[in-house]
Design an enzyme around this catalytic site. Sequence first.
Site, PDB file in Angstrom:
ATOM      1  N   TYR A 137      14.527 -26.327  19.104  1.00 46.14           N
ATOM      2  CA  TYR A 137      15.208 -25.310  19.914  1.00 46.14           C
ATOM      3  C   TYR A 137      16.158 -25.916  20.937  1.00 46.14           C
ATOM      4  O   TYR A 137      16.967 -25.191  21.523  1.00 46.14           O
ATOM      5  CB  TYR A 137      14.187 -24.421  20.619  1.00 46.14           C
ATOM      6  CG  TYR A 137      13.425 -23.506  19.692  1.00 46.14           C
ATOM      7  CD1 TYR A 137      13.757 -23.386  18.341  1.00 46.14           C
ATOM      8  CD2 TYR A 137      12.352 -22.756  20.163  1.00 46.14           C
ATOM      9  CE1 TYR A 137      13.052 -22.559  17.501  1.00 46.14           C
ATOM     10  CE2 TYR A 137      11.639 -21.915  19.325  1.00 46.14           C
ATOM     11  CZ  TYR A 137      11.987 -21.821  17.993  1.00 46.14           C
ATOM     12  OH  TYR A 137      11.286 -20.991  17.159  1.00 46.14           O
ATOM     13  N   LYS A 192       4.187 -33.055  12.060  1.00 48.64           N
ATOM     14  CA  LYS A 192       4.460 -33.399  10.664  1.00 48.64           C
ATOM     15  C   LYS A 192       4.762 -34.895  10.616  1.00 48.64           C
ATOM     16  O   LYS A 192       5.785 -35.349  10.100  1.00 48.64           O
ATOM     17  CB  LYS A 192       5.629 -32.566  10.138  1.00 48.64           C
ATOM     18  CG  LYS A 192       5.696 -32.527   8.612  1.00 48.64           C
ATOM     19  CD  LYS A 192       4.480 -31.882   7.969  1.00 48.64           C
ATOM     20  CE  LYS A 192       4.661 -31.840   6.441  1.00 48.64           C
ATOM     21  NZ  LYS A 192       3.406 -31.516   5.756  1.00 48.64           N
ATOM     22  N   ASP A 224       1.363 -27.690   8.293  1.00 53.72           N
ATOM     23  CA  ASP A 224       1.051 -26.871   7.128  1.00 53.72           C
ATOM     24  C   ASP A 224      -0.459 -26.695   6.979  1.00 53.72           C
ATOM     25  O   ASP A 224      -0.943 -25.596   6.675  1.00 53.72           O
ATOM     26  CB  ASP A 224       1.674 -27.464   5.858  1.00 53.72           C
ATOM     27  CG  ASP A 224       1.477 -28.966   5.724  1.00 53.72           C
ATOM     28  OD1 ASP A 224       1.194 -29.627   6.736  1.00 53.72           O
ATOM     29  OD2 ASP A 224       1.612 -29.476   4.600  1.00 53.72           O
ATOM     30  N   ASP A 248       5.685 -22.426  18.364  1.00 55.66           N
ATOM     31  CA  ASP A 248       6.103 -21.025  18.285  1.00 55.66           C
ATOM     32  C   ASP A 248       5.475 -20.353  17.072  1.00 55.66           C
ATOM     33  O   ASP A 248       4.908 -19.254  17.155  1.00 55.66           O
ATOM     34  CB  ASP A 248       7.627 -20.982  18.204  1.00 55.66           C
ATOM     35  CG  ASP A 248       8.201 -19.591  18.420  1.00 55.66           C
ATOM     36  OD1 ASP A 248       7.433 -18.652  18.697  1.00 55.66           O
ATOM     37  OD2 ASP A 248       9.431 -19.445  18.309  1.00 55.66           O
ATOM     38  N   ASP A 252       2.025 -17.371  16.881  1.00 57.68           N
ATOM     39  CA  ASP A 252       2.021 -16.021  16.319  1.00 57.68           C
ATOM     40  C   ASP A 252       0.937 -15.873  15.260  1.00 57.68           C
ATOM     41  O   ASP A 252       0.300 -14.815  15.145  1.00 57.68           O
ATOM     42  CB  ASP A 252       3.387 -15.689  15.727  1.00 57.68           C
ATOM     43  CG  ASP A 252       4.422 -15.373  16.801  1.00 57.68           C
ATOM     44  OD1 ASP A 252       4.119 -15.590  18.002  1.00 57.68           O
ATOM     45  OD2 ASP A 252       5.526 -14.919  16.463  1.00 57.68           O
TER      46      ASP A 252
END
Length: 362
Positions: A137, A192, A224, A248, A252
Amino acid sequence: MSYRIATIAGDGIGPEVTEATVRVLDALLGPDVLMFEWLDGGAGHYQKTGEVLPAETLAACRDSHAILHGAAGLPGVTYDDGTEVGNDLHLKLRFGLDLYANVRPIRLLPGVESPLRHHQPGTIDYVIVRENTEGLYASRGAGVVLRDEMASDSLVITRKGTERVARFACELSRRRQGAPRDGKHRVTVCDKANILRSYAFFRRVCDQVSVDFDDIERDYAYVDAMTVHLVKRPDFYDVIVAENLFGDIISDLGAATVGGMGVSPSAELGDRHGLFQGAHGSAPDIAGQDAANPIATLLSGAMMLEWLASGHHDERLSLAAERFRLAIDKVLEAGLHRPREFGGQAGCRVFTEAVLDQLGRT
């Protein structure tokens, strides 16, 4: 002592859930402890003036003790590059005030059914700490679109940014009760690192910071795999720390396991400033209909009290935060005023009144 609270209602249901939270905070502490200053900002304000965050609003936020924000964003209100205007309000505050730690508690509340059928309140209770100023971001507004044929954005991870968010996560774990499964204080690094050097660097710096916290167990998960673990074994987690984008996304997912965004509070914290808002959007389709669920913003208000109490050594505020959360839990547990998204009939006003009534009993 009194505290100045910069208050931005924003768009859609933002004004409704913000006003509900201010009502409860005033009832908890009286009108002379928290001084709310209502300020302009958001997509609607941008439509009128061309500014999503006026300079005077930013200045007031910088000078306040804390910031309470409803929600921002309206359909179709975008910049020329297609990105949403509403997001820019808290992004500008995030970068302008160096709010480097995004804190998302994931807690299954009493009276709320998890889609994970084997879990009950008390078995899902962890916090995701998302690095808030770097990562992918950091490229917002600075990416490259070349001849309408190729686009690229850069992933930015610095030692300073990673060190401070990793330290924040470890210190937070020390203050908590540990993971529900085994009571262990544990910080899980989500990355990752097996594919990208930037994430391997993120993990390495987190490891270096954790040396100072030998009472905190270290844990790791690729992002993942984390999407599986948060569904299969959410009780294992205490604090999870992640880069901006990954944090982020998994925040959620975590919210979905405890009932959805309507019960998901958040805080964006720096060394001097804190912004508190529900993690949901502005939901303009139900704005003005008294259909909003105020729980996420109410819980964000409780987080604000805790943060102020810690920074100013004010026991009044920590006790008020505890009463605030308990009142919400009691209302949900009783089941008489269930928000509509949980199959009940209570809108924003009715649920808020029930919380106020519960506070009057304690």
